[in-house]
Motif scaffolding. Structure first.
Motif, PDB file in Angstrom:
ATOM      1  N   UNK A  91       0.824  -1.051   0.152  1.00 61.60           N
ATOM      2  CA  UNK A  91       0.048   0.156   0.174  1.00 61.60           C
ATOM      3  C   UNK A  91       0.863   1.138  -0.061  1.00 61.60           C
ATOM      4  N   UNK A  92       2.071   1.198   0.952  1.00 59.81           N
ATOM      5  CA  UNK A  92       2.992   2.400   0.719  1.00 59.81           C
ATOM      6  C   UNK A  92       4.347   2.150   0.207  1.00 59.81           C
ATOM      7  N   UNK A  93       4.250   1.652  -0.865  1.00 58.44           N
ATOM      8  CA  UNK A  93       5.447   1.133  -1.503  1.00 58.44           C
ATOM      9  C   UNK A  93       6.313   2.642  -1.358  1.00 58.44           C
ATOM     10  N   UNK A  94       7.707   2.398  -1.021  1.00 61.41           N
ATOM     11  CA  UNK A  94       8.552   3.336  -1.101  1.00 61.41           C
ATOM     12  C   UNK A  94       8.984   3.807   0.361  1.00 61.41           C
ATOM     13  N   UNK A  95       7.926   3.679   1.263  1.00 59.23           N
ATOM     14  CA  UNK A  95       8.143   4.228   2.538  1.00 59.23           C
ATOM     15  C   UNK A  95       8.796   3.178   3.222  1.00 59.23           C
ATOM     16  N   UNK A  96       9.620   3.628   4.203  1.00 56.55           N
ATOM     17  CA  UNK A  96      10.392   2.925   5.228  1.00 56.55           C
ATOM     18  C   UNK A  96      10.065   2.380   6.457  1.00 56.55           C
ATOM     19  N   UNK A  97       8.477   2.339   6.531  1.00 52.01           N
ATOM     20  CA  UNK A  97       7.730   2.135   7.857  1.00 52.01           C
ATOM     21  C   UNK A  97       8.412   0.947   8.689  1.00 52.01           C
ATOM     22  N   UNK A 248      -2.487  -0.107  15.396  1.00 49.75           N
ATOM     23  CA  UNK A 248      -1.349   0.517  15.499  1.00 49.75           C
ATOM     24  C   UNK A 248      -0.622   0.736  14.446  1.00 49.75           C
ATOM     25  N   UNK A 249      -0.414  -0.510  13.297  1.00 47.08           N
ATOM     26  CA  UNK A 249       0.284  -0.152  12.234  1.00 47.08           C
ATOM     27  C   UNK A 249      -0.399   0.721  11.371  1.00 47.08           C
ATOM     28  N   UNK A 250      -1.615   0.521  10.986  1.00 48.35           N
ATOM     29  CA  UNK A 250      -2.367   1.156  10.212  1.00 48.35           C
ATOM     30  C   UNK A 250      -2.216   2.699  10.637  1.00 48.35           C
ATOM     31  N   UNK A 251      -2.340   3.092  11.809  1.00 45.20           N
ATOM     32  CA  UNK A 251      -2.234   4.404  12.281  1.00 45.20           C
ATOM     33  C   UNK A 251      -1.006   5.133  12.183  1.00 45.20           C
ATOM     34  N   UNK A 252       0.085   4.332  12.472  1.00 44.08           N
ATOM     35  CA  UNK A 252       1.325   4.854  12.540  1.00 44.08           C
ATOM     36  C   UNK A 252       1.495   5.299  11.017  1.00 44.08           C
ATOM     37  N   UNK A 253       1.465   4.501   9.884  1.00 48.34           N
ATOM     38  CA  UNK A 253       1.753   4.506   8.769  1.00 48.34           C
ATOM     39  C   UNK A 253       0.707   5.394   7.895  1.00 48.34           C
ATOM     40  N   UNK A 254      -0.474   5.649   8.411  1.00 51.07           N
ATOM     41  CA  UNK A 254      -1.765   6.283   8.005  1.00 51.07           C
ATOM     42  C   UNK A 254      -0.909   7.967   8.427  1.00 51.07           C
ATOM     43  N   UNK A 255      -0.605   8.087   9.340  1.00 45.93           N
ATOM     44  CA  UNK A 255      -0.087   9.447   9.946  1.00 45.93           C
ATOM     45  C   UNK A 255       0.974   9.819   9.218  1.00 45.93           C
ATOM     46  N   UNK A 256       2.108   9.058   9.137  1.00 47.90           N
ATOM     47  CA  UNK A 256       3.117   9.575   8.457  1.00 47.90           C
ATOM     48  C   UNK A 256       2.957   9.831   7.046  1.00 47.90           C
TER      49      UNK A 256
END
Length: 929
Positions: A91-97, A248-256
């Motif tokens: 979903x967020x390809x390229x991010x370093x979550x 928690x995972x969804x929230x963190x990457x969503x906010x970022x």
């Protein structure tokens, strides 16, 4: 060619018909496979490295969340991580979550150690699912679009794949219209009360139950924090907590992703989010963690901050419905003690368990956390606004906060009929049937006034979409202020904000009192109805079915007693109590566990079936069936054994809705053991007689009540009965009507008549919702006698509903004109329809028989929130309990007990007659105020 190409592309863009709801079912199975494989690895003593890594991680995780989290729950979290990490990568390809998030790092460390056992090999079967997520995200280059996908994943995937955790934690997605309204309202209050904004430096903001991070993402997108303020705010003054790993995972990457979408630039992890149990965080001191050190540092830092704004959607879970769920809420000793010393101590309610609902815990926690200055903005269950148990909470809020704004969104779908329609649409859709309110609580020690309460009701009959539209229209509480729509509320001495009581009610004699505060009561004792928590097993229209079901369940229980005893041999009782949940078999097709069975299980007490305990009961209004009346296997019997000690005991009870009923006050007389849920909020049963085994018994004459018993039986051997009405209560009435002879039975029927009087129910509706009835002495002997007679007439109708003369309905037979016994079998009755409108004059009994000519006036007699006839249509059916698989067939009562296969059909006409007769009596009572 062009058309075919476009069509093919459209189909591809729509995606596979294998929707995410279906994937949730597959993923639930794969998650279980992961769980079984991980559990097997950890149970093998040879896997030393794996076991050491897991034990260390589990210890850290318990410290970060709470001590009650089990190994099984931790294993489930590892399985969730295995399944969901590729989702976020797609979903967020390229991010370093995954590389930056401390929880993901710790999880991956454990997973890497376990990977030598190929624990994730099933993930290959999910490649199509991951590809579908990636495909949906392709071409979406804005945070809002990806947020929509995240929300859909959460709503359609998470709650289906992991339903038990979702139910226990009260997880529900908050509509953005609600979120935006709260955020803008908080900003408005900061400006007007403190001359600050959400962007002001020093204003720390916390979402303690962040879910998918919607409140924080909408805050970032709101424009209320300027681009110049945003970097500092994001890095230092915005905070969020979440207890569920996937959320928690969804929230963190969503906010970022949202932050990155606004400011662009290099990837910046959101360090303000913690995986933690917000309530548990303040229960104990933090210790150093090895694997979760970064998360723990975030938690420790948050605790030291001066939080000025708390906003969010607290969990709404009040606890498990059955011990089979093995899904209990967690205890928080410090927080619960705060509730005891504040909300509970200030409450006059007898039952205060509801004060430990998660959303009320959240209110108590937030009230303490902001100290003496700040703003709380929550969307919660609105029950606290008017419930009897929350009177202490309301008193405390009025004292602790300077200004309170409540926007009542209604939507209570636990009501029925017209009341339910007025409540309108559910804000959370299928997520909650409770009424919902937005509450904004301000602590401003410099405020000119304290304890100011402002209330706005959204209105009747609005759909969900219309309600959300109003939130957009208002924008914030400022929009409501400008339109002068706030109602100023002054609490009354009872702590009531809404629907305040008529103080004149207090001058009357109370029907009963178990608190010991009343010097004069009308009834010496009364009881809740029978609460089995095992209805499918304990009740059935068929006597044979109850016997078979109970024998089967008791045999299984006894087997579990033996198995538990063997598994806990040599353990002390306290240790056994801690092992119950992990040892017992919670197969709902075998048994329905409840807390009342646990002491017997731990003490190795066996059960036995006794067919003398099979009695006829009133299960629902105008619905009798067989009950296994057993003190061990009925969860709570209350005082019922003193009212109906056994099947031979004769008695009458006035069963009424309990305090807090959402359907308004209602009552119905019964001459059978009465079920708790026959009346909303739990039937309270006031008896004519009590049964004693001592010399106090007086054995009153039965002449006036014998005719009301259809199956007259001898007085119970070994027991004596006496009137339940007190001598002092009788004397109270005799003094009010001097010169005439009044008996306790006269008073009993007078009460029943009075409780049906429309003027009494209307004038004291708010009192009856919050306290037991009090009984006035109507002026004049003639009125008293009229109420006595009305009570007797109503009792005769309501007790003998099976034998009254039926109202003449038109019976239309479809097909062959001659009906056999089999043609009277009913599966599910249905009302007629004229187009899309329900035709209440007609009932389709079954495929062969239609009843018509039902007078609409029959629907005016309401019992427990529904017309009496609705109870017949609802209960005369064949129903299968979804958990146990046990069948309840109303035809069995007709054939086995009454030897009359026509009974369900005849009951329709009889209850119509009862309803019309009741309506006529009640109409006459209108003049007798």
């Amino acid at each position: 060619e062009i058309e075919r190409a476009i069509y093919a592309r459209l189909v591809q863009k729509v995606g596979n018909r294998h929707h995410w709801e279906d994937w949730a079912n597959d993923i639930a199975k794969i998650a279980n496979t992961h769980i079984d494989r991980i559990r097997g690895i950890l149970e093998n003593p040879d896997n030393t490295e794996e076991r050491v890594a897991f034990i260390a991680f589990a210890a850290d995780l318990r410290h970060n969340l709470n001590d009650s989290i089990s190994d099984d729950e931790i294993i489930e979290m590892l399985a969730q991580h295995l399944i969901t990490k590729p989702v976020f990568d797609a979903l967020f390809e390229g991010y370093s979550f995954a590389q930056h998030n401390p929880i993901s790092q710790a999880m991956q460390t454990v997973v890497d150690i376990l990977e030598s056992h190929q624990i994730g090999k099933e993930a290959d079967t999910l490649k199509a699912f991951y590809d579908s997520v990636k495909f949906r995200a392709a071409g979406i280059d804005n945070a809002a679009g990806k947020q929509k996908i995240v929300v859909e994943l959460y709503d359609k995937f998470f709650r289906n794949a992991f339903p038990r955790m979702s139910e226990r934690l009260g997880i529900v997605y908050t509509p953005v219209e609600v979120v935006d309204f709260i955020i803008h309202s908080v900003n408005h209050l900061l400006q007007t009360e403190f001359n600050q904004t959400l962007g002001s430096q020093g204003v720390h903001i916390l979402d303690p139950f962040t879910g998918t991070g919607t409140f924080i993402t909408r805050l970032l997108q709101s424009g209320l924090i300027t681009p110049e303020e945003l970097p500092y705010k994001y890095q230092h003054e915005i905070h969020a907590n979440e207890i569920v790993l996937l959320a928690y995972y969804i929230a963190a990457i969503n906010i970022e992703a949202t932050y990155h979408g606004i400011l662009q630039g290099a990837y910046q992890p959101f360090e303000g989010i913690c995986l933690t149990d917000t309530f548990q965080l303040y229960e104990k001191e933090d210790l150093g963690d090895a694997m979760l050190a970064k998360n723990n540092n975030r938690r420790r830092r948050q605790k030291q901050l001066d939080i000025r704004v708390i906003l969010g959607n607290p969990p709404y879970s009040a606890g498990q419905g059955s011990a089979n769920d093995n899904n209990q809420n967690i205890a928080y000793p410090h927080l619960d003690d705060r509730i005891r010393r504040t909300y509970a101590d200030r409450s006059t309610a007898t039952l205060k368990n509801a004060l430990y609902d998660s959303y009320i815990r959240a209110i108590r926690w937030a009230s303490d956390r902001i100290g003496d200055s700040g703003v709380v903005g929550f969307v919660t269950n609105a029950g606290y606004l008017d419930s009897n148990s929350a009177d202490g909470l309301r008193k405390c809020l009025a004292e602790e906060f300077s200004n309170i704004y409540v926007f009542h969104l209604r939507g209570n779908q636990r009501t029925a009929g017209e009341l339910s329609r007025k409540e309108g649409g559910k804000i959370f859709g299928a997520g909650s049937r409770a009424p919902i309110a937005i509450s904004l609580l301000v602590k401003n020690p410099a405020g000119e006034q304290q304890g100011q309460i402002y209330f706005h009701d959204i209105g009747d009959y609005l759909t969900r979409e219309e309600k959300l539209g109003k939130l957009i229209e208002f924008g914030s509480i400022e929009g409501i202020t400008e339109q002068a729509l706030w109602q100023s509320v002054t609490p009354d001495p009872h702590g009531d904000w809404l629907n305040q009581r008529d103080d004149g009610f207090q001058q009357y004699i109370v029907m009963g009192d178990k608190s010991g505060t009343e010097s004069l009561t009308l009834f010496e004792n009364y009881s809740r109805g029978i609460e089995t928590t095992r209805d499918a097993w304990c009740y059935n229209p068929s006597r044979h079915a109850v016997e078979a079901n109970m024998k089967r369940m008791i045999d299984f229980y006894n087997t579990e007693v033996d198995r538990f005893s063997e598994a806990t041999r040599g353990k002390d009782r306290k240790t056994k109590e801690t092992l119950v949940d992990t040892v017992i078999n919670t197969d709902a097709t075998k048994i329905s566990w409840s807390s009342s069975l646990m002491p017997g299980l731990i003490s190795a007490k066996k059960g036995n079936f006794d067919n003398t305990r099979l009695i006829v009961s009133m299960y629902r209004p105008f619905t009798r069936c067989w009950l296994c009346y057993d003190n061990m296997f009925n969860h709570r019997v209350g005082q019922m054994p003193r009212i109906f000690p056994d099947s031979a005991a004769e008695n009458l009870v006035i069963a009424m809705t309990a305090i807090g009923s959402r359907n308004g006050f209602s009552c119905l007389m019964s001459n059978k053991v009465t079920d708790l849920n026959s009346m909303e909020a739990g039937a309270q049963c006031f008896p004519l007689y009590l049964y004693d085994e001592d010399e106090r018994a007086e054995n009153p004459p039965d002449s006036r009540m014998d005719s009301l018993f259809a199956d007259h039986a001898p007085v119970t051997p070994g027991r004596k009965k006496r009137y339940a009405l007190t001598d002092e209560g009788l004397e109270h009435f005799r003094k009010s009507y001097p010169g005439i002879e009044i008996s306790k039975e006269d008073v009993f029927y007078y009460v029943y008549g009075l409780l049906h009087a429309p003027w009494y129910r209307d004038q004291y509706a708010d009192n009856l919702a919050k306290e037991l009835p009090r009984i006035p002495c109507v002026p004049g002997v003639d009125r008293f006698r009229a109420f006595c007679q009305a009570g007797r007439d109503l009792a005769g109708l309501h007790l003998n509903y099976e034998t009254v003369e039926s109202y003449p309905l038109t019976i239309t037979v479809h097909g062959e004109p001659t009906l056999t016994d089999a043609d009277y079998r009913v599966e599910k009755m249905r009302y007629g329809k004229e187009g899309k409108i329900k035709d209440l004059t007609t009932i389709h009994y079954n495929d062969r028989i239609t009843l018509s000519g039902i007078p609409l006036e029959a629907y005016e007699y309401i019992v427990n929130g529904k017309p009496a006839l609705d109870w017949v249509v609802e209960r005369q059916c064949v129903k299968t309990d979804k958990d146990s698989g046990i069948v309840s067939d109303a035809n069995d009562w007709a054939v086995e007990t009454l030897h009359n296969p026509k009974y369900p059909l005849e009951l329709v006409g009889k209850v119509v007659a009862v309803a019309l007769g009741t309506r006529k009596i009640i109409s006459n009572l209108r003049e007798l105020s």
